[in-house]
Design an enzyme around this catalytic site. Structure first.
Site, PDB file in Angstrom:
ATOM      1  N   ASN A  16       0.793  -1.225   0.000  1.00  0.00           N
ATOM      2  CA  ASN A  16       0.000   0.000   0.000  1.00  0.00           C
ATOM      3  C   ASN A  16       0.826   1.277   0.000  1.00  0.00           C
ATOM      4  OD1 ASN A  16      -2.670   1.375   0.369  1.00  0.00           O
ATOM      5  ND2 ASN A  16      -1.643   2.067   2.236  1.00  0.00           N
ATOM      6  N   ARG A  28       2.783 -12.438   3.953  1.00  0.00           N
ATOM      7  CA  ARG A  28       1.632 -11.846   4.632  1.00  0.00           C
ATOM      8  C   ARG A  28       1.509 -10.480   3.959  1.00  0.00           C
ATOM      9  NH1 ARG A  28       1.130  -6.928   7.909  1.00  0.00           N
ATOM     10  NH2 ARG A  28      -0.353  -7.304   9.562  1.00  0.00           N
ATOM     11  N   GLU A  57      -8.054   4.219  -4.616  1.00  0.00           N
ATOM     12  CA  GLU A  57      -8.933   5.253  -4.084  1.00  0.00           C
ATOM     13  C   GLU A  57      -9.969   5.588  -5.159  1.00  0.00           C
ATOM     14  OE1 GLU A  57      -5.531   5.801  -4.476  1.00  0.00           O
ATOM     15  OE2 GLU A  57      -5.205   4.907  -2.515  1.00  0.00           O
ATOM     16  N   ASP A  84       0.338  -6.842   3.677  1.00  0.00           N
ATOM     17  CA  ASP A  84      -0.048  -5.800   4.618  1.00  0.00           C
ATOM     18  C   ASP A  84      -1.135  -4.898   4.027  1.00  0.00           C
ATOM     19  OD1 ASP A  84       0.797  -4.279   7.115  1.00  0.00           O
ATOM     20  OD2 ASP A  84       1.032  -2.704   5.616  1.00  0.00           O
ATOM     21  N   GLU A 143      -3.872  -9.473   5.224  1.00  0.00           N
ATOM     22  CA  GLU A 143      -4.235  -8.653   6.371  1.00  0.00           C
ATOM     23  C   GLU A 143      -5.323  -7.698   5.883  1.00  0.00           C
ATOM     24  OE1 GLU A 143      -3.141  -5.233   9.540  1.00  0.00           O
ATOM     25  OE2 GLU A 143      -2.523  -5.092   7.459  1.00  0.00           O
TER      26      GLU A 143
HETATM   27  C1  NOJ Z   1      -0.506  -3.118   9.384  1.00  0.00           C
HETATM   28  C2  NOJ Z   1       0.643  -3.561  10.248  1.00  0.00           C
HETATM   29  O1  NOJ Z   1       0.272  -4.719  10.944  1.00  0.00           O
HETATM   30  C3  NOJ Z   1       0.970  -2.414  11.178  1.00  0.00           C
HETATM   31  O2  NOJ Z   1       1.930  -2.806  12.127  1.00  0.00           O
HETATM   32  C4  NOJ Z   1       1.429  -1.227  10.367  1.00  0.00           C
HETATM   33  O3  NOJ Z   1       1.665  -0.134  11.216  1.00  0.00           O
HETATM   34  C5  NOJ Z   1       0.368  -0.859   9.322  1.00  0.00           C
HETATM   35  N1  NOJ Z   1      -0.101  -1.997   8.579  1.00  0.00           N
HETATM   36  C6  NOJ Z   1       0.933   0.116   8.337  1.00  0.00           C
HETATM   37  O4  NOJ Z   1       1.838  -0.550   7.496  1.00  0.00           O
END
Ligand code: NOJ
Length: 547
Positions: A108, A204, A213, A206, A248
């Site tokens: 992201n 994983r 957007e 993130d 996530e």
């Molecule tokens: C999710 C992560 O688990 C977290 O630790 C992090 O601060 C945010 N994403 C931003 O990357």
């Protein structure tokens, strides 16, 4: 076992994953910070615990304002942790012990120190300007929430070099990449290939929901995001079979399950809706919250899997609950405001549960028997404590306690050089809470958990089966049946502190004999009458049912 559950490409279905923070695990060069060489020296410990996959928090070069989730270069490693060669050795050493390793794919955003952003700041003529999301006013996309609500006041920040505002869903020093730019998408596919070629077993991923957007939406879960993930998945399937993607995506069930696609997006996704409800059911002494949310989770494709967790490196997020439920959880688990952060609670598992060994065991027993793959967080296997005064989420990322030597055996550096202090408070101090103590004690939490992990791995049904809830009149007791082909497991958990009688109608199972799998005890046969059990406070039974 079905094909999907037993082929080695579907290893994630029966895995037990362990999340760890390289900086916090083991220091090998006395600089007060953990590193790859240190981690290599602790791999045998992980094997002895019984886990078979490690998930590493970010290992990329970073200014370290978000513990590596602020990446400066996607093609390197943090020099504090070692060299790329050291990382290769880590993968090799892990693989040779039968351990897989998954890393972080932070799609992201980058750090504002990334070369792309440094170039982009020069303005619209820079070839990198379009790598990020800019606007001449901070009003666009106003329906998007601020995720770090205690730490940021807007998703836009002003860039004084070029006079535009840049978009960021997290910290202001983490500008979001612009996925409408095909170059960004290509670049990220290149990143995926780079780490796959190095030997990682997956990622994983993130902050998945926020890649695109669009005005008039909350800028989450957009169809374009799904399309891009499918592209990444296709690369893995064609060139790196067996590698996995774990999402996530902190979303409600309806949006979350879409990340499995038709089995062509994520292999796994964290079960964010379930996690807080495990704690809620325990506090309420009522099976309702767990059953209700599990029933709300649509069936997922055969090749996909839930990743189940109790705690991780972040605050215990309370986004997937109603406002009333959040208030309830705050009152129950975070009376002290210092324990709260954003919409969550920054505590480790043992302190959250008042260090009550029975509660810790009960939640783990549920975690390891519900359908899905359990993900443990380093230190929770010995009931480590936290330090809520360290700021942000640092209190749950303190050094691992290995023994009661200097710095808990984590590092030989001067204590004041450690990246964070070890826990020294009266209850959780490293003299009493450490791996060595626990391994030498057959009755320790570590020994108990190791045994349960071993049982779980001997019964792949828990990773592959389907669940059916039963509804005893006594709502303090949670009962479910796990089925897979001819095999059946009956799981019974007392969510209350006192012994409970529970009558369960099991007549539909015919005349089975239940064998309790932790102790191997044969129980009376199931008949026509309701089956009576009397679990102790926070007690549980896991039965293998035989015809
Ligand atoms: C999710 C992560 O688990 C977290 O630790 C992090 O601060 C945010 N994403 C931003 O990357």
């Amino acid at each position: 076992m079905t094909k999907a559950a037993c082929t080695s490409d579907a290893w994630y279905k029966t895995a037990v994953i362990y999340e760890l923070y390289v900086r916090g695990f083991q220091d090998s060069n006395r600089d007060g910070r953990g590193d790859f060489r240190g981690l290599i020296s602790r791999l045998d410990y992980l094997v002895s615990l019984g886990i078979n996959c490690i998930w590493l928090m970010p290992i990329y070069p970073t200014p370290g304002k978000d513990d590596g989730y602020d990446i400066m270069d996607y093609y390197g490693v943090n020099s504090e942790y070692g060299t790329l060669e050291d990382f290769r050795s880590l993968i090799h050493e892990a693989h040779s012990r039968g351990l897989r390793i998954i890393g972080e794919l932070v799609l992201n955003h980058t750090s504002d120190q990334h070369r792309w952003f440094q170039e982009a700041k020069k303005g619209p003529d820079s070839p990198y300007f379009d790598y990020y999301v800019w606007s001449d006013n901070p009003e666009k996309y106003s329906a998007a929430t601020i995720i770090f609500s205690d730490l940021e006041t807007s998703n836009w920040s002003y860039c004084k070099e070029n006079g535009y505002y840049y978009w960021h869903r997290f910290f202001h020093h983490q500008p979001d990449l612009n996925y409408d730019n095909p170059q960004v998408r290509q670049e990220m596919i290149r990143v995926v290939r780079f780490w796959m070629d190095l030997g990682l077993d997956g990622f994983r991923v993130d902050a998945v929901p926020y890649l695109y957007e669009r005005e008039g939406t909350n800028c989450e879960n957009l169809p374009e995001t799904h399309a891009f993930i499918k592209e990444i998945r296709a690369v893995l399937d064609s060139d790196y079979p067996g590698a996995i993607l774990l999402a996530e995506a902190n979303q409600w069930p309806e949006d979350l399950v879409k990340y499995f696609g038709d089995g062509d997006e994520f292999h796994m996704a964290f079960n964010f809706p379930l996690m807080p409800r495990l704690f809620m059911s325990l506090q309420l002494e009522h099976h309702g919250p767990i059953i209700d949310i599990m029933k709300r989770l649509p069936t997922i494709p055969e090749s996909c899997q839930w990743a189940m967790f109790l705690r991780n490196h972040d605050e215990m997020t309370l986004e997937m609950v109603t406002d009333e439920e959040r208030d309830y959880m705050f009152n129950a688990y975070a009376e002290d405001r210092q324990m709260r952060l954003n919409r969550g609670i920054r505590r480790r598992l043992a302190p959250l549960l008042g260090n009550d060994r029975r509660k810790i065991e009960l939640l783990h027993a549920i975690l390891l028997t519900l359908p899905g793959t359990p993900v443990l967080y380093y230190g929770d296997e010995i009931g480590m404590g936290d330090n809520i005064y360290l700021g942000d989420r640092n209190g749950v990322r303190t050094p691992m306690h290995w023994n009661d030597n200097k710095n808990a055996g984590f590092s030989e550096a001067q204590p004041s050089r450690l990246y964070a202090p070890v826990i020294t408070d009266p209850v959780y101090n490293f003299h009493s809470v450490n791996v060595e103590e626990d391994r030498n004690n057959r009755n320790s939490l570590f020994s108990w958990l190791r045994n349960l992990i071993c049982i779980r791995r001997n019964f792949p049904i828990f990773g592959a089966g389907t669940i059916e809830f039963l509804y005893p009149d006594n709502k303090r007791v949670l009962v479910y049946l796990i089925r897979h082909e001819e095999m059946r497991m009956l799981c019974v958990f007392n969510l209350s502190p006192s012994a409970q009688p529970v009558e369960i109608d099991l007549s539909f199972l015919g005349n089975c004999i239940p064998i309790e799998i932790v102790g191997g005890t044969i129980f009376p046969a199931i008949g026509e009458l309701p089956y009576l059990l009397t679990p102790n406070g926070y007690g549980y039974y896991i039965f293998h049912l035989f015809e």
